[in-house]
Design a protein around this motif. Sequence first.
Motif, PDB file in Angstrom:
ATOM      1  N   ARG A   1       0.819  -1.210   0.000  1.00  0.00           N
ATOM      2  CA  ARG A   1       0.000   0.000   0.000  1.00  0.00           C
ATOM      3  C   ARG A   1       0.854   1.261   0.000  1.00  0.00           C
ATOM      4  O   ARG A   1       0.536   2.240  -0.671  1.00  0.00           O
ATOM      5  N   ALA A   2       1.918   1.245   0.776  1.00  0.00           N
ATOM      6  CA  ALA A   2       2.751   2.443   0.913  1.00  0.00           C
ATOM      7  C   ALA A   2       3.744   2.596  -0.214  1.00  0.00           C
ATOM      8  O   ALA A   2       4.204   3.702  -0.500  1.00  0.00           O
ATOM      9  N   GLY A   3       4.111   1.477  -0.859  1.00  0.00           N
ATOM     10  CA  GLY A   3       5.098   1.530  -1.911  1.00  0.00           C
ATOM     11  C   GLY A   3       6.522   1.702  -1.411  1.00  0.00           C
ATOM     12  O   GLY A   3       7.425   2.026  -2.177  1.00  0.00           O
TER      13      GLY A   3
ATOM     14  N   LEU B   1       9.230   1.196   2.494  1.00  0.00           N
ATOM     15  CA  LEU B   1       9.362   0.787   3.892  1.00  0.00           C
ATOM     16  C   LEU B   1       8.954   1.889   4.861  1.00  0.00           C
ATOM     17  O   LEU B   1       8.352   1.621   5.906  1.00  0.00           O
ATOM     18  N   LYS B   2       9.294   3.124   4.529  1.00  0.00           N
ATOM     19  CA  LYS B   2       9.011   4.221   5.453  1.00  0.00           C
ATOM     20  C   LYS B   2       7.513   4.395   5.671  1.00  0.00           C
ATOM     21  O   LYS B   2       7.042   4.513   6.806  1.00  0.00           O
ATOM     22  N   GLY B   3       6.758   4.410   4.573  1.00  0.00           N
ATOM     23  CA  GLY B   3       5.311   4.545   4.694  1.00  0.00           C
ATOM     24  C   GLY B   3       4.689   3.368   5.411  1.00  0.00           C
ATOM     25  O   GLY B   3       3.772   3.521   6.205  1.00  0.00           O
ATOM     26  N   ALA B   4       5.208   2.161   5.116  1.00  0.00           N
ATOM     27  CA  ALA B   4       4.690   0.965   5.783  1.00  0.00           C
ATOM     28  C   ALA B   4       4.950   1.023   7.280  1.00  0.00           C
ATOM     29  O   ALA B   4       4.100   0.639   8.093  1.00  0.00           O
ATOM     30  N   ALA B   5       6.133   1.495   7.660  1.00  0.00           N
ATOM     31  CA  ALA B   5       6.460   1.614   9.074  1.00  0.00           C
ATOM     32  C   ALA B   5       5.490   2.560   9.783  1.00  0.00           C
ATOM     33  O   ALA B   5       5.051   2.308  10.903  1.00  0.00           O
ATOM     34  N   GLY B   6       5.150   3.671   9.098  1.00  0.00           N
ATOM     35  CA  GLY B   6       4.191   4.603   9.677  1.00  0.00           C
ATOM     36  C   GLY B   6       2.828   3.992   9.853  1.00  0.00           C
ATOM     37  O   GLY B   6       2.152   4.212  10.873  1.00  0.00           O
ATOM     38  N   MET B   7       2.378   3.197   8.880  1.00  0.00           N
ATOM     39  CA  MET B   7       1.081   2.533   8.984  1.00  0.00           C
ATOM     40  C   MET B   7       1.035   1.554  10.153  1.00  0.00           C
ATOM     41  O   MET B   7       0.026   1.432  10.840  1.00  0.00           O
TER      42      MET B   7
ATOM     43  N   VAL C   1      10.502  -3.165   9.751  1.00  0.00           N
ATOM     44  CA  VAL C   1       9.833  -3.607   8.521  1.00  0.00           C
ATOM     45  C   VAL C   1      10.844  -4.271   7.587  1.00  0.00           C
ATOM     46  O   VAL C   1      10.570  -5.340   7.025  1.00  0.00           O
ATOM     47  N   PHE C   2      12.011  -3.653   7.431  1.00  0.00           N
ATOM     48  CA  PHE C   2      13.042  -4.217   6.547  1.00  0.00           C
ATOM     49  C   PHE C   2      13.463  -5.602   7.023  1.00  0.00           C
ATOM     50  O   PHE C   2      13.543  -6.551   6.224  1.00  0.00           O
ATOM     51  N   ARG C   3      13.706  -5.747   8.312  1.00  0.00           N
ATOM     52  CA  ARG C   3      14.180  -7.021   8.862  1.00  0.00           C
ATOM     53  C   ARG C   3      13.127  -8.112   8.710  1.00  0.00           C
ATOM     54  O   ARG C   3      13.436  -9.240   8.294  1.00  0.00           O
ATOM     55  N   ARG C   4      11.882  -7.794   9.002  1.00  0.00           N
ATOM     56  CA  ARG C   4      10.836  -8.824   8.941  1.00  0.00           C
ATOM     57  C   ARG C   4      10.512  -9.203   7.506  1.00  0.00           C
ATOM     58  O   ARG C   4      10.264 -10.371   7.218  1.00  0.00           O
ATOM     59  N   LEU C   5      10.528  -8.221   6.598  1.00  0.00           N
ATOM     60  CA  LEU C   5      10.256  -8.534   5.199  1.00  0.00           C
ATOM     61  C   LEU C   5      11.383  -9.388   4.620  1.00  0.00           C
ATOM     62  O   LEU C   5      11.125 -10.367   3.903  1.00  0.00           O
TER      63      LEU C   5
ATOM     64  N   PHE D   1       8.982  -8.227  -3.388  1.00  0.00           N
ATOM     65  CA  PHE D   1       9.034  -6.867  -3.922  1.00  0.00           C
ATOM     66  C   PHE D   1      10.339  -6.665  -4.688  1.00  0.00           C
ATOM     67  O   PHE D   1      11.377  -7.211  -4.317  1.00  0.00           O
ATOM     68  N   GLU D   2      10.235  -5.870  -5.736  1.00  0.00           N
ATOM     69  CA  GLU D   2      11.412  -5.406  -6.439  1.00  0.00           C
ATOM     70  C   GLU D   2      11.805  -4.053  -5.869  1.00  0.00           C
ATOM     71  O   GLU D   2      10.951  -3.171  -5.714  1.00  0.00           O
ATOM     72  N   ARG D   3      13.082  -3.901  -5.537  1.00  0.00           N
ATOM     73  CA  ARG D   3      13.564  -2.647  -4.976  1.00  0.00           C
ATOM     74  C   ARG D   3      13.890  -1.691  -6.114  1.00  0.00           C
ATOM     75  O   ARG D   3      14.696  -2.008  -7.005  1.00  0.00           O
ATOM     76  N   GLY D   4      13.253  -0.504  -6.096  1.00  0.00           N
ATOM     77  CA  GLY D   4      13.459   0.469  -7.153  1.00  0.00           C
ATOM     78  C   GLY D   4      14.190   1.698  -6.662  1.00  0.00           C
ATOM     79  O   GLY D   4      14.653   1.776  -5.518  1.00  0.00           O
ATOM     80  N   ALA D   5      14.287   2.672  -7.536  1.00  0.00           N
ATOM     81  CA  ALA D   5      14.975   3.922  -7.202  1.00  0.00           C
ATOM     82  C   ALA D   5      14.195   4.694  -6.148  1.00  0.00           C
ATOM     83  O   ALA D   5      12.964   4.634  -6.089  1.00  0.00           O
ATOM     84  N   GLY D   6      14.947   5.410  -5.330  1.00  0.00           N
ATOM     85  CA  GLY D   6      14.310   6.253  -4.332  1.00  0.00           C
ATOM     86  C   GLY D   6      13.608   5.496  -3.230  1.00  0.00           C
ATOM     87  O   GLY D   6      12.719   6.040  -2.565  1.00  0.00           O
ATOM     88  N   GLY D   7      13.967   4.237  -3.026  1.00  0.00           N
ATOM     89  CA  GLY D   7      13.348   3.467  -1.957  1.00  0.00           C
ATOM     90  C   GLY D   7      12.005   2.866  -2.295  1.00  0.00           C
ATOM     91  O   GLY D   7      11.299   2.378  -1.409  1.00  0.00           O
ATOM     92  N   ALA D   8      11.641   2.881  -3.583  1.00  0.00           N
ATOM     93  CA  ALA D   8      10.351   2.324  -3.996  1.00  0.00           C
ATOM     94  C   ALA D   8      10.370   0.798  -3.922  1.00  0.00           C
ATOM     95  O   ALA D   8      11.367   0.159  -4.274  1.00  0.00           O
ATOM     96  N   TYR D   9       9.262   0.231  -3.481  1.00  0.00           N
ATOM     97  CA  TYR D   9       9.081  -1.218  -3.426  1.00  0.00           C
ATOM     98  C   TYR D   9       7.880  -1.573  -4.287  1.00  0.00           C
ATOM     99  O   TYR D   9       6.754  -1.158  -4.004  1.00  0.00           O
TER     100      TYR D   9
END
Length: 307
Positions: A15-17, A19-25, A33-37, A49-57
Amino acid sequence: MDDWNDHRIVLAVARAGGLKGAAGMLGVDHSTVFRRLTALEGRIGLPLFERGAGGAYVPTEAGARAAAAAERMEDEALGLARDLAGLDRRLSGRLRVTCSETLAFRLLTPWISRFRARHPGIVIELAVDSRVLDLSRREADVALRVARPQENDLWGRKLANVAWAAYGATGYLAAVPPLTGPADLASHPLIGWEEGTAGVNAARWLAEVAPSAAVVYRTDSLVNQMVAARSGVGLALLPCYLGDPEPGLVRASPDPIADLSRELWIVTHRDLRNTARVRAFFDAVAHGVQADRALIDGLAARAGTPA
């Protein structure tokens, strides 16, 4: 993936696209979030997930399927929670309400005070937010909205029509000719919304009747617009329940602007309509609207409004 927390992680990242947004949710830190994923992907042997530019997942095919399954599980859990809440006949517990800044500032808080005096066992959580919160996902139990709800799973009632008018400082308006129509606004300094603001009826209307050059101050907070108008910065479009009672502020013309009239609704999810505290709050708000109807309808302007 036999742990619901794993599903929540995948759904939040999707939903967040990122890690940062997911952590906030989820209310956890980024590293969790990074460790568990990472651990989850290691256990199942597939990248989610594919890791993209700018931290996009971006979800892979496996990630998209996992997120869709998690969403179905969440929907079932939320539906069960609403079903159980709908059977609650107690006038106690938590009630989460959402409304706009101006409704909270001028109208709702006194209504809540009277409601709490009558039902001290109910704890009100007020989310002051201009966004339309998702009642299906229990972001709120009850919402006050200035538009007819479009979602089929909501239940509610129309409370009133909300009148709007143009307002300015008493001293400023005493020194200039009164407005005879909307076109006159362009000859005054105006207070408006930030450029690009979407979904605000008054912002769209102002952009149609006055050039951008006439707007000398911009803010998306209506309470701040009111304060700026009272301070003499310029004229502001405000709901009459906000502008009429404010000392030092008067209407630029006596009648509300018909094109800006909105409907005030109170809504909840259909599953919650029989919950005792929800029904009690509906009744309290309806009583408050009735008591303040002249103010909301724009019929209670103070003496001294320019003719």
